[in-house]
Write a protein that holds these residues in place. Structure first.
Motif, PDB file in Angstrom:
ATOM      1  N   PHE A 216      36.803  29.073 101.206  1.00 30.65           N
ATOM      2  CA  PHE A 216      35.412  29.527 101.145  1.00 30.65           C
ATOM      3  C   PHE A 216      34.912  29.820 102.556  1.00 30.65           C
ATOM      4  O   PHE A 216      35.230  29.096 103.506  1.00 30.65           O
ATOM      5  CB  PHE A 216      34.524  28.478 100.481  1.00 30.65           C
ATOM      6  CG  PHE A 216      34.693  28.402  98.991  1.00 30.65           C
ATOM      7  CD1 PHE A 216      33.737  28.942  98.143  1.00 30.65           C
ATOM      8  CD2 PHE A 216      35.814  27.798  98.433  1.00 30.65           C
ATOM      9  CE1 PHE A 216      33.897  28.879  96.764  1.00 30.65           C
ATOM     10  CE2 PHE A 216      35.980  27.729  97.060  1.00 30.65           C
ATOM     11  CZ  PHE A 216      35.023  28.274  96.225  1.00 30.65           C
ATOM     12  N   VAL A 217      34.121  30.867 102.656  1.00 29.35           N
ATOM     13  CA  VAL A 217      33.582  31.308 103.944  1.00 29.35           C
ATOM     14  C   VAL A 217      32.064  31.229 103.885  1.00 29.35           C
ATOM     15  O   VAL A 217      31.435  31.816 102.986  1.00 29.35           O
ATOM     16  CB  VAL A 217      34.017  32.752 104.264  1.00 29.35           C
ATOM     17  CG1 VAL A 217      33.386  33.230 105.571  1.00 29.35           C
ATOM     18  CG2 VAL A 217      35.544  32.845 104.347  1.00 29.35           C
ATOM     19  N   ASP A 221      24.681  35.443 105.400  1.00 25.11           N
ATOM     20  CA  ASP A 221      24.036  36.023 104.224  1.00 25.11           C
ATOM     21  C   ASP A 221      24.479  35.399 102.912  1.00 25.11           C
ATOM     22  O   ASP A 221      24.145  35.890 101.843  1.00 25.11           O
ATOM     23  CB  ASP A 221      24.273  37.537 104.195  1.00 25.11           C
ATOM     24  CG  ASP A 221      25.747  37.891 104.022  1.00 25.11           C
ATOM     25  OD1 ASP A 221      26.603  37.022 104.284  1.00 25.11           O
ATOM     26  OD2 ASP A 221      26.042  39.035 103.637  1.00 25.11           O
ATOM     27  N   GLY A 222      25.256  34.317 102.960  1.00 29.60           N
ATOM     28  CA  GLY A 222      25.657  33.669 101.723  1.00 29.60           C
ATOM     29  C   GLY A 222      27.029  33.039 101.814  1.00 29.60           C
ATOM     30  O   GLY A 222      27.626  32.950 102.889  1.00 29.60           O
ATOM     31  N   ILE A 223      27.540  32.591 100.676  1.00 32.32           N
ATOM     32  CA  ILE A 223      28.831  31.903 100.606  1.00 32.32           C
ATOM     33  C   ILE A 223      29.823  32.782  99.847  1.00 32.32           C
ATOM     34  O   ILE A 223      29.509  33.313  98.775  1.00 32.32           O
ATOM     35  CB  ILE A 223      28.682  30.533  99.921  1.00 32.32           C
ATOM     36  CG1 ILE A 223      27.762  29.634 100.758  1.00 32.32           C
ATOM     37  CG2 ILE A 223      30.035  29.865  99.722  1.00 32.32           C
ATOM     38  CD1 ILE A 223      27.407  28.317 100.094  1.00 32.32           C
ATOM     39  N   VAL A 234      34.701  37.624  97.596  1.00 29.47           N
ATOM     40  CA  VAL A 234      33.548  37.820  96.718  1.00 29.47           C
ATOM     41  C   VAL A 234      32.457  36.814  97.087  1.00 29.47           C
ATOM     42  O   VAL A 234      32.737  35.655  97.396  1.00 29.47           O
ATOM     43  CB  VAL A 234      33.955  37.662  95.234  1.00 29.47           C
ATOM     44  CG1 VAL A 234      34.528  36.276  94.956  1.00 29.47           C
ATOM     45  CG2 VAL A 234      32.784  37.948  94.312  1.00 29.47           C
ATOM     46  N   LYS A 235      31.227  37.291  97.059  1.00 31.77           N
ATOM     47  CA  LYS A 235      30.096  36.392  97.321  1.00 31.77           C
ATOM     48  C   LYS A 235      29.818  35.581  96.064  1.00 31.77           C
ATOM     49  O   LYS A 235      29.610  36.137  94.992  1.00 31.77           O
ATOM     50  CB  LYS A 235      28.849  37.170  97.731  1.00 31.77           C
ATOM     51  CG  LYS A 235      27.686  36.268  98.136  1.00 31.77           C
ATOM     52  CD  LYS A 235      26.429  37.065  98.434  1.00 31.77           C
ATOM     53  CE  LYS A 235      26.512  37.775  99.771  1.00 31.77           C
ATOM     54  NZ  LYS A 235      25.214  38.389 100.147  1.00 31.77           N
ATOM     55  N   ILE A 239      22.810  31.736  98.851  1.00 29.40           N
ATOM     56  CA  ILE A 239      22.057  30.729  99.612  1.00 29.40           C
ATOM     57  C   ILE A 239      21.937  31.176 101.064  1.00 29.40           C
ATOM     58  O   ILE A 239      22.927  31.528 101.707  1.00 29.40           O
ATOM     59  CB  ILE A 239      22.759  29.363  99.546  1.00 29.40           C
ATOM     60  CG1 ILE A 239      23.061  28.987  98.089  1.00 29.40           C
ATOM     61  CG2 ILE A 239      21.890  28.288 100.184  1.00 29.40           C
ATOM     62  CD1 ILE A 239      23.917  27.759  97.936  1.00 29.40           C
ATOM     63  N   GLN A 240      20.719  31.157 101.583  1.00 31.32           N
ATOM     64  CA  GLN A 240      20.455  31.625 102.942  1.00 31.32           C
ATOM     65  C   GLN A 240      20.242  30.445 103.891  1.00 31.32           C
ATOM     66  O   GLN A 240      19.900  29.335 103.483  1.00 31.32           O
ATOM     67  CB  GLN A 240      19.208  32.515 102.960  1.00 31.32           C
ATOM     68  CG  GLN A 240      19.292  33.709 102.022  1.00 31.32           C
ATOM     69  CD  GLN A 240      20.342  34.719 102.437  1.00 31.32           C
ATOM     70  OE1 GLN A 240      20.436  35.104 103.602  1.00 31.32           O
ATOM     71  NE2 GLN A 240      21.147  35.160 101.482  1.00 31.32           N
TER      72      GLN A 240
END
Length: 270
Positions: A216-217, A221-223, A234-235, A239-240
């Motif tokens: 996971f990255v 702008d999100g996870i 894929v996002k 969550i910001q």
């Protein structure tokens, strides 16, 4: 009678909608569970699964020490500041329950049983640490990836000459790393794969593994989740303003915001 049924259904739908407010994670509804409040910019989250201890660093706003290392017992919520200061990257040797803390003075080896830390690698400004059979670390200025074993450090030949800012390796020795141009993946002896373009190192805040070994990255702008089989990313959550993330023993996502630590749990109201 029909009028009564109409208003009853409307009330149920409204209650259901209210209960479903929260976060969509990997397409499913979740809600935030507060674990720790009033803590400034916790980051570099790492969990010892045997002891259920969540380790992290946070910024101290009261004294001369800039970064403090701390832990929270995930079973009872007990919070403890550790005797390791000015470290800002952590990882856990799950087999031996040893915590490694990297900072501007070098790398500490922390023993949870006696609450003591030993400086094992001196004089190196360490940005990121990762443990898998041996200790990996990134020297801050050069952004070079090293291994440390048997008292000796050496560059990782596979990534020699490549700048690395964050790094993990999964159970199949597949490496995922980031730098100022993107997020990349690489199997030993093969060409690297570009997963995500970035314009600066600040766009990527952490790379970690979940309990199933998936990568996971955490980006600004999100996870995102990396799929090395399809060579895609894929996002999974919008969550910001997240500073760090990890996965607990049940594979629940734990993440940090500017002043809190939170856990995502399934929203059973949905």
């Amino acid at each position: 009678m029909l009028k009564f049924l109409f208003f009853s259904l409307a009330a149920i739908q409204a209650a259901s909608s209210e209960g479903c407010k929260g976060i969509l994670y990997d397409g499913k509804p979740y809600k935030e569970q507060l674990m720790k409040a009033d803590i400034y910019k916790p980051s570099s989250l790492a969990i010892d699964y045997k002891t259920s201890a969540l380790y992290f660093t946070h910024i101290d706003q009261t004294g001369d020490i800039f970064y403090k290392t701390a832990k929270i017992n995930l079973k009872d919520g007990k919070f403890t500041n550790l005797e390791v200061n000015n470290g800002f990257s952590l990882d856990v040797d799950q087999k031996n329950h040893v915590i490694y803390v990297g900072g501007y003075k070098g790398i500490y080896k922390y023993n949870e049983r006696n609450n003591k830390a030993q400086l094992i690698v001196r004089g190196i400004n360490t940005w990121n640490v990762f443990y898998k059979n041996v200790l990996y670390y990134i020297e801050f200025v050069s952004q070079t990836l090293f291994t440390y074993s048997n008292g000796k450090s050496k560059p990782v030949e596979e990534l020699e000459g490549i700048k690395v800012y964050f790094f993990v390796m999964d159970d199949e020795d597949y490496m995922v790393y980031s730098n100022g141009t993107g997020v990349f993946g690489k199997k030993k002896g093969e060409q690297e794969v570009l997963y995500k373009d970035v314009k600066s190192v600040d766009e990527i805040r952490e790379i970690t593994l979940d309990r199933n070994g998936r990568v996971f990255v955490l980006a600004a702008d999100g996870i995102y989740r990396v799929n090395k089989v399809t060579e895609s990313i894929v996002k999974v959550a919008e969550i910001q303003d997240v500073y760090g993330m990890a996965f607990d023993i049940d594979n629940n996502l734990i993440f940090s915001k500017e002043n809190s630590l939170l856990r995502l749990v399934p929203n059973k109201d949905c």
